[in-house]
Design a protein around this motif. Structure first.
Motif, PDB file in Angstrom:
ATOM      1  N   LEU A 157       0.285  -4.668   4.066  1.00 19.79           N
ATOM      2  CA  LEU A 157      -0.871  -4.963   4.575  1.00 19.79           C
ATOM      3  C   LEU A 157      -1.093  -6.445   4.634  1.00 19.79           C
ATOM      4  O   LEU A 157      -0.354  -7.465   4.078  1.00 19.79           O
ATOM      5  CB  LEU A 157      -2.034  -4.637   3.559  1.00 19.79           C
ATOM      6  N   HIS A 169       0.950  -1.216  -0.012  1.00 19.09           N
ATOM      7  CA  HIS A 169      -0.033  -0.175  -0.052  1.00 19.09           C
ATOM      8  C   HIS A 169       0.845   1.241  -0.081  1.00 19.09           C
ATOM      9  O   HIS A 169       2.184   1.231   0.581  1.00 19.09           O
ATOM     10  CB  HIS A 169      -0.897  -0.002   1.007  1.00 19.09           C
ATOM     11  N   PRO A 209      -6.543  -5.017  -0.276  1.00 19.52           N
ATOM     12  CA  PRO A 209      -7.743  -4.156   0.089  1.00 19.52           C
ATOM     13  C   PRO A 209      -9.139  -4.553  -0.620  1.00 19.52           C
ATOM     14  O   PRO A 209     -10.160  -4.526   0.158  1.00 19.52           O
ATOM     15  CB  PRO A 209      -7.289  -2.762  -0.775  1.00 19.52           C
TER      16      PRO A 209
END
Length: 243
Positions: free
Chosen positions: A137, A124, A141
């Motif tokens: 992450l 990210h 997402p």
């Protein structure tokens, strides 16, 4: 006389009536118009004070101007996500041109791990105005898993420094560039050597000059000629008893 005064008043009212009732004057005398005029006057006074203060304290003004110019330059040259992806692709191609036993193990492992995380969608990018961060992450997402969508199960903020993988500043990705240093030198090949041979100091200036001069000297085949003479002499000595 009375009729003359009435006509004069009518003419004066006709002349002043449209001017006082025009939209521009109504807007100018309204609350919004008064507020705008006050705002413009405040800005004019602030600019005047800045000019006067800069004239009275040039060193302080130049310091502030340098800080603002530096912040603008950092913001203008701040790398984005596409820049990181292009840099990662370029460095991966550089390593791909080398044989596996020539690549630096640290560089190869770092680039391969970044490429794997990028393919999984777990990298990210965050912009902080003057610099950029690329951090890790736990999930992509767009993942719809419960543990990926629940805010109570997300990573706490105190783990963010350990998740930062690279820092973009002044048009460069500093961690990735530092990992690519000596990417074509495999340090594992020199582990079996003694410690004094694992590090080679750079040559001095006289040594470089000597090597440069020796490179222009013509080759001499003295040893080969001597060996040829010795072989010929042995052949002659071996032929004499045969006669």
């Amino acid at each position: 006389m009375a009729s003359l005064r009435v006509v004069r008043r009518m003419l004066c009212a006709a002349a002043q009536g449209p001017a006082l009732g025009s939209p521009w004057l109504r807007l100018k005398n309204s609350k919004a118009g008064v507020w705008c005029r006050g705002l413009v006057s405040d800005y004019i006074a602030a600019c005047r004070e800045i000019v006067v203060g800069s004239w009275e304290r040039p060193l302080k003004a130049s310091l502030y101007a340098s800080v603002l110019a530096g912040a603008w330059a950092c913001s203008y040259t701040q790398p984005d996500r596409s820049s990181f992806e292009a840099t990662l692709l370029e460095y991966s191609n550089r390593l791909g041109l080398l044989a596996p036993w020539i690549r630096n193990g640290t560089t190869d492992g770092h680039v391969q791990s970044l490429a794997k995380l990028h393919n999984e969608g777990r990298l990210h990018h965050a912009s902080l105005g003057i610099l950029s961060l690329v951090y890790l992450l736990d999930h992509e997402p767009d993942t719809t898993l419960y543990e990926a969508q629940c805010s109570s199960l997300s990573a706490p903020w105190r783990e963010l420094p350990r998740r930062i993988l690279d820092v973009g500043f002044v048009g460069r990705w500093w961690v990735l560039d530092s990992k690519m240093k000596d990417y074509d030198i495999n340090e594992d090949e020199f582990k079996h050597l003694p410690p004094h041979m694992q590090v080679t100091p750079p040559p001095s200036v006289p040594e470089v000059e000597r090597l440069h001069k020796e490179s222009w000297v013509s080759l001499q085949m003295v040893e080969e000629e001597e060996e040829t003479d010795i072989v010929n002499r042995e052949e002659e000595e071996g032929q004499i008893p045969a006669l």
